[in-house]
Structures are given as structure tokens and as C-alpha cells.
Design a protein around this motif. Structure first.
Motif, PDB file in Angstrom:
ATOM      1  N   ALA A 223       0.825  -1.210   0.000  1.00  0.00           N
ATOM      2  CA  ALA A 223       0.000   0.000   0.000  1.00  0.00           C
ATOM      3  C   ALA A 223       0.860   1.261   0.000  1.00  0.00           C
ATOM      4  CB  ALA A 223      -0.936  -0.001   1.209  1.00  0.00           C
ATOM      5  N   LYS A 224       1.918   1.253   0.789  1.00  0.00           N
ATOM      6  CA  LYS A 224       2.727   2.454   0.965  1.00  0.00           C
ATOM      7  C   LYS A 224       4.151   2.248   0.447  1.00  0.00           C
ATOM      8  CE  LYS A 224      -0.513   4.540   3.466  1.00  0.00           C
ATOM      9  NZ  LYS A 224      -1.282   5.678   2.920  1.00  0.00           N
ATOM     10  N   THR A 225       4.826   3.349   0.198  1.00  0.00           N
ATOM     11  CA  THR A 225       6.257   3.329  -0.052  1.00  0.00           C
ATOM     12  C   THR A 225       6.965   3.103   1.279  1.00  0.00           C
ATOM     13  OG1 THR A 225       6.188   4.687  -2.031  1.00  0.00           O
ATOM     14  CG2 THR A 225       8.197   4.801  -0.721  1.00  0.00           C
ATOM     15  N   MET A 226       8.056   2.326   1.239  1.00  0.00           N
ATOM     16  CA  MET A 226       8.775   2.005   2.467  1.00  0.00           C
ATOM     17  C   MET A 226      10.254   2.344   2.310  1.00  0.00           C
ATOM     18  SD  MET A 226       7.091  -1.696   3.492  1.00  0.00           S
ATOM     19  CE  MET A 226       7.980  -1.743   5.043  1.00  0.00           C
ATOM     20  N   LEU A 260       4.824   6.443  10.378  1.00  0.00           N
ATOM     21  CA  LEU A 260       4.164   6.860   9.150  1.00  0.00           C
ATOM     22  C   LEU A 260       4.493   8.336   8.940  1.00  0.00           C
ATOM     23  CD1 LEU A 260       2.191   5.972   6.882  1.00  0.00           C
ATOM     24  CD2 LEU A 260       0.344   6.920   8.277  1.00  0.00           C
ATOM     25  N   VAL A 262       5.145  11.781   5.973  1.00  0.00           N
ATOM     26  CA  VAL A 262       4.885  12.365   4.655  1.00  0.00           C
ATOM     27  C   VAL A 262       6.157  13.053   4.188  1.00  0.00           C
ATOM     28  CG1 VAL A 262       3.559  14.039   3.337  1.00  0.00           C
ATOM     29  CG2 VAL A 262       2.429  12.699   5.094  1.00  0.00           C
ATOM     30  N   THR A 277       3.296   9.744   1.147  1.00  0.00           N
ATOM     31  CA  THR A 277       3.162   9.029   2.408  1.00  0.00           C
ATOM     32  C   THR A 277       4.041   7.786   2.381  1.00  0.00           C
ATOM     33  OG1 THR A 277       0.867   9.772   2.592  1.00  0.00           O
ATOM     34  CG2 THR A 277       1.543   7.941   4.005  1.00  0.00           C
ATOM     35  N   ALA A 278       4.822   7.576   3.446  1.00  0.00           N
ATOM     36  CA  ALA A 278       5.759   6.448   3.479  1.00  0.00           C
ATOM     37  C   ALA A 278       5.823   5.855   4.876  1.00  0.00           C
ATOM     38  CB  ALA A 278       7.147   6.898   3.033  1.00  0.00           C
ATOM     39  N   ILE A 279       6.172   4.582   4.910  1.00  0.00           N
ATOM     40  CA  ILE A 279       6.414   3.879   6.165  1.00  0.00           C
ATOM     41  C   ILE A 279       7.922   3.757   6.359  1.00  0.00           C
ATOM     42  CG2 ILE A 279       6.243   1.640   7.313  1.00  0.00           C
ATOM     43  CD1 ILE A 279       3.482   1.344   6.029  1.00  0.00           C
ATOM     44  N   GLY A 289       5.197   1.491  -3.114  1.00  0.00           N
ATOM     45  CA  GLY A 289       3.868   0.913  -3.018  1.00  0.00           C
ATOM     46  C   GLY A 289       2.860   1.689  -3.844  1.00  0.00           C
ATOM     47  N   ALA A 291       0.628   3.849  -3.108  1.00  0.00           N
ATOM     48  CA  ALA A 291       0.453   5.282  -2.848  1.00  0.00           C
ATOM     49  C   ALA A 291       1.282   6.119  -3.818  1.00  0.00           C
ATOM     50  CB  ALA A 291       0.834   5.606  -1.404  1.00  0.00           C
ATOM     51  N   SER A 292       2.453   5.610  -4.211  1.00  0.00           N
ATOM     52  CA  SER A 292       3.293   6.310  -5.182  1.00  0.00           C
ATOM     53  C   SER A 292       3.007   5.849  -6.609  1.00  0.00           C
ATOM     54  CB  SER A 292       4.776   6.080  -4.870  1.00  0.00           C
ATOM     55  OG  SER A 292       5.113   6.560  -3.585  1.00  0.00           O
TER      56      SER A 292
END
Length: 317
Positions: A223-226, A260, A262, A277-279, A289, A291-292
Motif C-alpha cells: 500500500a505504501k512506499t517504504m 508513518l 509524509v 506518504t511512506a512507512i 507501493g 500510494a506512489s
């Protein structure tokens, strides 16, 4: 005695008749002589042996491919191309044949074809660093700097995953310097970013803050960039914490505590994304992920054994 003659004679129980007489020696003698000469990089000797052997065995595709390689090594590129194309049409598909064919194509100015065959070579044997480095150089010459950067950074990422150091740092620095010098003019000319598959993943060159571009795994299932805490700190990027503590599941099934955040900006190749948004956690591996990735039109294709993914921004911010 000429080395070619010595090689043949050493393999035979007799030695009195002319070396090149087609009826003098059995085909296996010329084949064995060619192999010995090739191993010793005695190119003229290998060439003459293979030529004679192929006259006696015109359907031996391995011999035809070997002669193509010898011609390429000996800078006889027009001849190498003829032999390589003949071998490929007969179904031969080895990495050394493809690499020799790509090299000779470049030498006669057929750069786009050479790029394609270098990619095919790496699809068979991804560890060929000389081919990968040459391909990156060709891509830079064709003004495809970010594709070249992805090609090299992805290989270095696989080395890092195995605990090894980078191989292409120097060439990557050179490409990064070229990109920096050309600045917005280069970025503005890029309409899409093509990525080749390395191992099981596609990798994209991602730059955060002041850090060098790093290979991020393109993960459509995340889901998110990490990224890791060390990477974020080293980048000196501007960011805002949304949640100081979140629990995430890792790929190996373990759970970890993360933050989490930004990021003010993140660059994927030439394309800048804002407010990403990134983890972030201590053990997080760099990946992109949804989101990007949702900000791009994505297309993947496999053509003649080579897999590519193309990212085209829906809107460059």
C-alpha cells in the motif's frame, strides 16, 4: 610449425599431409583444434579450424555460433553478424553468442539492435557485468540516462541484499553527474521510464532529499512506499510525522514497529512526486507501493524473453 598445424597434429596419430586438405583429417580433429585455439585466444587458428570444420559439417549450429564469437573477438564484425544471425535462425540461443552479436552490431552502428540483444543476453545471464556496463553506456548515448541508472542500481541492490558491496558505483556516479549537469532540460524531455526486470523484481531509481538514487522494488501489492530509518536520516529529506508508532507486517511474517511520515518530495527517475506518504522502520527495505505507483500509468510486457515495465506519469507535479 604454425600453432594451428601443431594443434591438429597433436590430436592425430599421423602427421604428414597438408593441414587444410579437407580429406586429410576427420571433422573432429578440426573441431578439437578450434576449441583448443579458442581457449588460448589464438583467434586466427580458431577461425581457420572452425571454417574448415563447418565446410565439412554445415549444419553444426554450435560451430557456427563459435565462429561468430571468434569473428567478433577478432574485430571482424560484418562476418560475425552473418554467422550469428545464421546460428540464431537455426535455434541457437546462448549468452556468449548473443553478447558477441550485440557487440558486433554496435561496432557497425546498429545501436538500437545492439541494445535489444544486450538485454536478451542479460535475460539469460544477468551476472555478466561487462554486458550490463556496456548496455548502460549505450543507453546513456541514446539519452536514456534514467533507464541506464535503473539497470545498474538494480544489480547493485541485488548484491547488497546478499551482503556484498556495489559493483557499479563508479559508473552510476558518472551517470548521476550527467543527470545533475543537464538538470531540468533532461527531466523535461523524459515522458516515461522503462525498467527491466532483475531477478524477480522491477527496480526503479528513487532519490530522496540529498541522497544518491537508490533502487526501490516496484511492489504493486504494497500500500505504501517504504524505506529504512537510516536511509531517511542520511537523505536529510524534509518530512512530517503523521503517526509516530504503527505496527506493520514484514514479508517474512514478522511484525515490526514503524513510523508513518509524509515526505515533501520523492523522485522516481526524472519524475518528482510531492507529499508522499511512506512507512519508515529500522528493517524496512526500500520499495514503492501503490500510494506512489498510483500516480503513474503502468504497463508491463515480455518481448522475446525480456520483461519490461514502463512508468508514465498521469500528472507530473
Amino acid at each position: 610449425m604454425h600453432f594451428f598445424a601443431r594443434t591438429l597434429l597433436a590430436a592425430l596419430p599421423f602427421a604428414a599431409t597438408p593441414v587444410f586438405a579437407a580429406t586429410t583429417y576427420p571433422p573432429s580433429a578440426y573441431r578439437d583444434g578450434a576449441v583448443k585455439c579458442q581457449q588460448l585466444r589464438q583467434l586466427d587458428c580458431a577461425e581457420k579450424n572452425w571454417v574448415q570444420y563447418i565446410k565439412m559439417n554445415p549444419t553444426d549450429v554450435h560451430a557456427i555460433a563459435s565462429l561468430a564469437v571468434i569473428y567478433s573477438w577478432d574485430e571482424k564484425h560484418a562476418l560475425a553478424i552473418v554467422q550469428a544471425e545464421k546460428a540464431i535462425e537455426m535455434g541457437q540461443g546462448t549468452y556468449d553468442l548473443f553478447a558477441a552479436y550485440a557487440r558486433s552490431l554496435e561496432k557497425v552502428g546498429r545501436i538500437d539492435e545492439s541494445i535489444d540483444w544486450n538485454y536478451k543476453t542479460l535475460a539469460i545471464m544477468p551476472k555478466l557485468v561487462n554486458v550490463r556496463g556496456d548496455l548502460a553506456r549505450q543507453l546513456v548515448a541514446k539519452k536514456r540516462e534514467y533507464e541506464a541508472l535503473a539497470l545498474l542500481a538494480s544489480f547493485d541492490a541485488t548484491l547488497e541484499e546478499k551482503g556484498h558491496g556495489h559493483y557499479f558505483d563508479g559508473q552510476r556516479i558518472a551517470i548521476e553527474t550527467t543527470i545533475e549537469r543537464q538538470g531540468q532540460a533532461l527531466a523535461g524531455a523524459q515522458k516515461s521510464l522503462r525498467l527491466s526486470k532483475t531477478g524477480d523484481h522491477f527496480y526503479a531509481p528513487v532519490r530522496i532529499g540529498d541522497a544518491r538514487p537508490t533502487a526501490f522494488v516496484v511492489d504493486t501489492g504494497a500500500a505504501k512506499t517504504m524505506l529504512s530509518e537510516d536511509m531517511l536520516a542520511g537523505s536529510r529529506a524534509s518530512y512530517k510525522v503523521l503517526q509516530p508508532k504503527v505496527v506493520i507486517g514484514l514479508a517474512d511474517g514478522r511484525r515490526s514497529t514503524a513510523r508513518l511520515v509524509v515526505l515533501d518530495a520523492l523522485n522516481i527517475g526524472p519524475f518528482e512526486l510531492r507529499k508522499v506518504t511512506a512507512i519508515v522502520c529500522s528493517t524496512c527495505v526500500p520499495l514503492l507501493g501503490q500510494a506512489s505507483l498510483s500516480q503513474f500509468n503502468m504497463a508491463s510486457a515480455k518481448k522475446q524473453g525480456v520483461e519490461f515495465m514502463t512508468l508514465e506519469p498521469r500528472a507530473v507535479r
